[in-house]
Enzyme design. Structure first.
Site, PDB file in Angstrom:
ATOM      1  N   ARG A  20       0.821  -1.214   0.000  1.00  0.00           N
ATOM      2  CA  ARG A  20       0.000   0.000   0.000  1.00  0.00           C
ATOM      3  C   ARG A  20       0.856   1.265   0.000  1.00  0.00           C
ATOM      4  O   ARG A  20       0.605   2.188  -0.780  1.00  0.00           O
ATOM      5  CB  ARG A  20      -0.964   0.008   1.182  1.00  0.00           C
ATOM      6  CG  ARG A  20      -2.055  -1.050   1.061  1.00  0.00           C
ATOM      7  CD  ARG A  20      -2.944  -1.084   2.271  1.00  0.00           C
ATOM      8  NE  ARG A  20      -2.132  -1.379   3.443  1.00  0.00           N
ATOM      9  CZ  ARG A  20      -2.465  -1.092   4.695  1.00  0.00           C
ATOM     10  NH1 ARG A  20      -3.607  -0.487   4.956  1.00  0.00           N
ATOM     11  NH2 ARG A  20      -1.685  -1.412   5.695  1.00  0.00           N
ATOM     12  N   ASN A  38      -6.122  -2.732   1.810  1.00  0.00           N
ATOM     13  CA  ASN A  38      -6.109  -4.190   1.907  1.00  0.00           C
ATOM     14  C   ASN A  38      -7.538  -4.690   1.928  1.00  0.00           C
ATOM     15  O   ASN A  38      -8.421  -4.052   2.497  1.00  0.00           O
ATOM     16  CB  ASN A  38      -5.398  -4.651   3.176  1.00  0.00           C
ATOM     17  CG  ASN A  38      -3.901  -4.528   3.089  1.00  0.00           C
ATOM     18  OD1 ASN A  38      -3.323  -4.434   2.014  1.00  0.00           O
ATOM     19  ND2 ASN A  38      -3.243  -4.522   4.234  1.00  0.00           N
TER      20      ASN A  38
END
Length: 91
Positions: A20, A38
């Protein structure tokens, strides 16, 4: 300059490997807007918006991923979602 907006789902070994933060860094370098998060099933989801060439470059980067990741696949779908300025990591 034409804008493109896509919703992306990346799977493989993509959680717990800085995916990320790496995605945000890459997107910011390309001047893109959007978010990344996520997913409960182990995938990573994102919405990416910006100039077509920059979005294409980001999609190519996502297919590689950061060094620790092992990307097994990337699904891409056009979206009407219009993310705000900036690129954000969502929890």
């Amino acid at each position: 300059m034409s804008e493109r907006r896509v919703r992306v789902r990346v799977w493989g070994r993509v959680q717990g490997v800085w995916f990320r933060a790496w995605t945000r860094q890459e997107a910011q370098a390309l001047g893109l807007r959007g978010w990344v998060r996520n997913e409960p099933d182990g995938a990573v989801a994102a919405v990416i918006a910006g100039p077509e060439a920059a979005v294409a470059a980001m999609l190519a980067a996502l297919r590689r991923g950061p060094e620790q990741a092992r990307v097994a696949g990337v699904d891409v779908a056009e979206t009407a979602e219009d993310p705000p300025p900036g690129f954000h990591v969502l929890r």
